[in-house]
Design an enzyme around this catalytic site. Sequence first.
Site, PDB file in Angstrom:
ATOM      1  N   ASP A   9       0.834  -1.190   0.000  1.00  0.00           N
ATOM      2  CA  ASP A   9       0.000   0.000   0.000  1.00  0.00           C
ATOM      3  C   ASP A   9       0.876   1.250   0.000  1.00  0.00           C
ATOM      4  OD1 ASP A   9      -1.713   2.112   0.612  1.00  0.00           O
ATOM      5  OD2 ASP A   9      -2.713   1.052   2.245  1.00  0.00           O
ATOM      6  N   ILE A  10       0.821   2.015  -1.063  1.00  0.00           N
ATOM      7  CA  ILE A  10       1.680   3.198  -1.213  1.00  0.00           C
ATOM      8  C   ILE A  10       1.425   4.245  -0.124  1.00  0.00           C
ATOM      9  CG2 ILE A  10       0.213   4.532  -2.802  1.00  0.00           C
ATOM     10  CD1 ILE A  10       2.917   5.058  -4.394  1.00  0.00           C
ATOM     11  N   ASP A  33      -5.715   7.207  -6.168  1.00  0.00           N
ATOM     12  CA  ASP A  33      -6.024   8.612  -5.929  1.00  0.00           C
ATOM     13  C   ASP A  33      -6.935   8.756  -4.707  1.00  0.00           C
ATOM     14  OD1 ASP A  33      -6.163  11.373  -6.336  1.00  0.00           O
ATOM     15  OD2 ASP A  33      -7.577  11.237  -7.994  1.00  0.00           O
ATOM     16  N   SER A 120      -1.908   4.570 -14.503  1.00  0.00           N
ATOM     17  CA  SER A 120      -2.806   4.331 -15.645  1.00  0.00           C
ATOM     18  C   SER A 120      -3.224   2.879 -15.859  1.00  0.00           C
ATOM     19  CB  SER A 120      -2.229   4.888 -16.960  1.00  0.00           C
ATOM     20  OG  SER A 120      -2.324   6.290 -16.977  1.00  0.00           O
ATOM     21  N   THR A 121      -2.814   1.957 -14.987  1.00  0.00           N
ATOM     22  CA  THR A 121      -3.116   0.543 -15.245  1.00  0.00           C
ATOM     23  C   THR A 121      -4.425   0.065 -14.616  1.00  0.00           C
ATOM     24  OG1 THR A 121      -1.828  -0.239 -13.345  1.00  0.00           O
ATOM     25  CG2 THR A 121      -0.678  -0.058 -15.468  1.00  0.00           C
ATOM     26  N   GLY A 122      -5.102   0.923 -13.876  1.00  0.00           N
ATOM     27  CA  GLY A 122      -6.387   0.546 -13.279  1.00  0.00           C
ATOM     28  C   GLY A 122      -7.520   0.912 -14.210  1.00  0.00           C
TER      29      GLY A 122
END
Length: 175
Positions: A9-10, A33, A120-122
């Site tokens: 988890d970032i 986000d 962008s991969t989600g």
Amino acid sequence: MNINLLNGDITKIEVDAIVNAANTSLLGGGGVDGAIHKAGGPEILEDCRKIRSQQGGCKVGEAVITTAGKLPARFVIHTVGPVWQDGRQGEEELLYNAYQNSLLLARENNLTSVAFPNISTGIYRFPKVKAAEIAIKCVTLFLREHPSIAVHFVCYDTENYEIYEELLTGKKTPH
């Protein structure tokens, strides 16, 4: 090269800055986000609103920096990755720019450690392998010129982690 790969988890990573895969409004959204805004608290949104009033948001491929609020990081670098359409709308260049501009902002602010999600991969549907290749290429080239920055790729899911692990080490992960 100072590149690290983490599965997790970032919002829990202690670095100078975490990168947020933001949208152009900078007002929060879903995925990473939403998680960053929720964990960091209202200070992040307050800073984003100030940026919006000055420049009207953040364009695809660009990056801005805010406080990290309650997060263990010191700052959040918000960058907007492209929505994948068909690969012929400049998506690869825009994704490269998102990583590049985030790194340039880190350097301008004298940061020594940055953590990236899988931009962008989600819901933006960028093909995961292609996105990882672009991220690794951009970071590798940048670190050749600026070796004092440590970059952490933080993969929330196992699929992205295994893609990055294979690309970074050349070892195929057993499934």
